[in-house]
Write an enzyme that holds these catalytic residues in place. Sequence first.
Site, PDB file in Angstrom:
ATOM      1  N   GLN A 138       1.892   4.490   1.408  1.00 41.90           N
ATOM      2  CA  GLN A 138       1.601   4.249   3.410  1.00 41.90           C
ATOM      3  C   GLN A 138       2.612   5.670   3.873  1.00 41.90           C
ATOM      4  OE1 GLN A 138       3.639   1.149   5.016  1.00 41.90           O
ATOM      5  NE2 GLN A 138       2.580   0.078   3.340  1.00 41.90           N
TER       6      GLN A 138
ATOM      7  N   LYS B  32       6.545   4.157  14.283  1.00 42.61           N
ATOM      8  CA  LYS B  32       7.164   3.092  14.013  1.00 42.61           C
ATOM      9  C   LYS B  32       8.177   3.439  12.548  1.00 42.61           C
ATOM     10  CE  LYS B  32       5.337  -1.050  10.906  1.00 42.61           C
ATOM     11  NZ  LYS B  32       6.292  -0.755   9.358  1.00 42.61           N
TER      12      LYS B  32
ATOM     13  N   LYS C 241      -6.441  -3.298   1.849  1.00 47.33           N
ATOM     14  CA  LYS C 241      -7.516  -3.134   3.654  1.00 47.33           C
ATOM     15  C   LYS C 241      -7.555  -1.770   3.663  1.00 47.33           C
ATOM     16  CE  LYS C 241      -3.146  -6.137   4.535  1.00 47.33           C
ATOM     17  NZ  LYS C 241      -1.853  -5.660   5.455  1.00 47.33           N
TER      18      LYS C 241
ATOM     19  N   SER D 152       0.953  -1.249   0.097  1.00 46.03           N
ATOM     20  CA  SER D 152       0.006   0.309   0.061  1.00 46.03           C
ATOM     21  C   SER D 152       0.910   1.098   0.003  1.00 46.03           C
ATOM     22  CB  SER D 152      -0.768   0.106   1.419  1.00 46.03           C
ATOM     23  OG  SER D 152       0.831  -0.080   2.813  1.00 46.03           O
TER      24      SER D 152
ATOM     25  N   HIS E   2       3.854   6.115   7.970  1.00 40.24           N
ATOM     26  CA  HIS E   2       4.247   5.499   9.896  1.00 40.24           C
ATOM     27  C   HIS E   2       3.583   7.105  10.612  1.00 40.24           C
ATOM     28  CE1 HIS E   2       4.608   1.966   7.721  1.00 40.24           C
ATOM     29  NE2 HIS E   2       5.365   1.638   7.391  1.00 40.24           N
TER      30      HIS E   2
ATOM     31  N   HIS F 175       5.426   5.968   1.299  1.00 36.55           N
ATOM     32  CA  HIS F 175       5.995   5.073   0.768  1.00 36.55           C
ATOM     33  C   HIS F 175       4.864   4.309   0.313  1.00 36.55           C
ATOM     34  CE1 HIS F 175       6.256   4.158   5.343  1.00 36.55           C
ATOM     35  NE2 HIS F 175       6.703   2.889   4.368  1.00 36.55           N
TER      36      HIS F 175
ATOM     37  N   ARG G 222      -3.042   4.116   5.104  1.00 33.66           N
ATOM     38  CA  ARG G 222      -3.183   3.512   4.082  1.00 33.66           C
ATOM     39  C   ARG G 222      -3.823   4.520   3.189  1.00 33.66           C
ATOM     40  NH1 ARG G 222      -3.761  -1.251   6.970  1.00 33.66           N
ATOM     41  NH2 ARG G 222      -2.296  -2.412   7.758  1.00 33.66           N
TER      42      ARG G 222
ATOM     43  N   GLU H 295      11.016   2.828  10.719  1.00 30.83           N
ATOM     44  CA  GLU H 295      11.863   2.280  10.095  1.00 30.83           C
ATOM     45  C   GLU H 295      13.114   2.323   8.675  1.00 30.83           C
ATOM     46  OE1 GLU H 295       8.334   0.011   8.275  1.00 30.83           O
ATOM     47  OE2 GLU H 295       8.464   1.596   6.145  1.00 30.83           O
TER      48      GLU H 295
HETATM   49  O1  9C2 Z   1       3.646  -4.991   7.319  1.00 32.43           O
HETATM   50  C1  9C2 Z   1       3.225  -2.853   5.692  1.00 32.43           C
HETATM   51  C2  9C2 Z   1       3.029  -3.722   5.451  1.00 32.43           C
HETATM   52  O2  9C2 Z   1       1.780  -2.266   6.866  1.00 32.43           O
HETATM   53  N1  9C2 Z   1       7.005  -1.262   4.791  1.00 32.43           N
HETATM   54  O3  9C2 Z   1       1.991  -3.599   4.173  1.00 32.43           O
HETATM   55  O4  9C2 Z   1       0.686  -4.623   3.987  1.00 32.43           O
HETATM   56  O5  9C2 Z   1      -0.114  -2.138   5.005  1.00 32.43           O
HETATM   57  O6  9C2 Z   1       0.329  -3.107   2.417  1.00 32.43           O
HETATM   58  P1  9C2 Z   1       0.871  -3.231   3.663  1.00 32.43           P
HETATM   59  C3  9C2 Z   1       4.258  -3.547   6.925  1.00 32.43           C
HETATM   60  C4  9C2 Z   1       5.246  -2.919   7.213  1.00 32.43           C
HETATM   61  O7  9C2 Z   1       6.770  -4.076   8.013  1.00 32.43           O
HETATM   62  C5  9C2 Z   1       6.092  -1.736   6.321  1.00 32.43           C
HETATM   63  O8  9C2 Z   1       5.230  -0.780   7.661  1.00 32.43           O
HETATM   64  N2  9C2 Z   1       6.696  -0.117   5.006  1.00 32.43           N
HETATM   65 ZN    ZN Z   2       6.092   1.265   5.641  1.00 30.50          ZN
END
Ligand code: 9C2
Ligand code: ZN
Length: 434
Positions: free
Chosen positions: A109, A134, A307, A107, A111, A282, A301, A136
């Site tokens: 998204q 979060k 989702k 997605s 955080h 991202h 998202r 990352e």
């Molecule tokens: O688990 C993400 C996975 O949320 N990656 O993507 O399933 O929500 O679209 P979906 C997460 C992952 O750790 C992440 O943040 N950038």
């Molecule tokens: Zn992410």
Amino acid sequence: MSEKLIRLQCGYQNYDWGKIGSSSAVAQFVKNSDPSISIDESKPYAELWMGTHPSVPSIAIDNGKTLRELVESNPTGLLGESIIKKFGSSKQIPFLFKVLSIEKVLSIQAHPDKKLGAQLHKQDPKNYPDDNHKPEMAIAVTDFEGFCGFKPVDQIAKTLETIPVLKSIIGEEIANEFVSGIKSNATANSSDDESNKKLIQKVFSKLMNTDDSVISQKAKELVEETEKNPQLFKDIDPRLPELIQRLNKQFPNDIGLLSALIINYVELKKGEGMFLQANIPHAYISGDIIECMAASDNVVRAGFTPKFKDVKNLVSMLTYGSEPVEDQKMQPSKYTKSKGDAKVSNIFNPPIEEFSVIQTEFDTKGGSQFFQGIDGPSIIIATNGSGTIEIVNHPASKQKISKGFVFFVAPNTEISIIADSGDEFITYRAFVEA
Ligand code: 9C2
Ligand code: ZN
């Protein structure tokens, strides 16, 4: 079992976008670590979770207890006083370590930061399961592509002027205000930078708040344009027509196809990494990666996903900074608390408190590598090759480690890794120190 070197079997998530069956690194790792697990060749294997997050437990193979339970019953021994003092009462590992194996785009998204993470969790605990931020970091295990951060403002302006479909959504007025208002090369946090951010927010917000029916029509027109007139994209990014067509097969006529025009497209070669602060948009596109984050599963998202979407919060949370791709990448440095035969001994050290990651690679000759004790908990995974791992001066602690094997290492434990000759032996180790 040594309480200081604990072999783990880790759980996984079958999200839709994962690589299918045994083609997934996640499935390969899980199976190699526990051959009794059968891989369903019709299912996606998306994420391996290593840590104490309650959603997907990591289990100590020797006694069947979760790492969460073990840490809870011996926080001083497994986290260390300084970590307990610094990270407070939760008595859990402050980071979550993962492997992602990506077949389809994740997605679009972002955080949350700590404040927003707590707020979202309070309002909507079902969709925001953690009271935490979060940030990352991703390190490519195989070549990787993703979207990350807004493009520099002059590139967005050029895209608005060149791609009529985008301009028709944003509208003449906002598009002209953007093109004439942006200040290239604004220094960070200057008033010019702030006004650039406001302009990006206007464009992104307009895009995200456009009616679904209009978006699918415009996304369709964009895809047609990439087929009929790929030359149009030549001066923006010649890779875009192929990429947009590929993503359209995964999510036909999705709003994500249009966002792709204003967000950076990033490629990482095997071994390269990038860091994502809170509130940066991202979406990962393909490849296998190691991912490390603060212990949280909070994701906001807005596209490319079956989702829950939360456009309102996404639009309001983003920081709207814009940077060239190269600035998103991380420069690892030499990890000096380890010595031996490894050809690579690097540390990725992002500007946050919860984690760093050590990358260790041997060539095909093998050899051994010594690691000083770390004053905090750590988790190590082998992503290629095989060897053994042991606590220094404790020969009885010696265990096999090969692709997909995961170990927890307690604070202040000196370890050695001995790589077999043959396949290049590669490990990643996430840790936290106060
Ligand atoms: O688990 C993400 C996975 O949320 N990656 O993507 O399933 O929500 O679209 P979906 C997460 C992952 O750790 C992440 O943040 N950038
Ligand atoms: Zn992410």
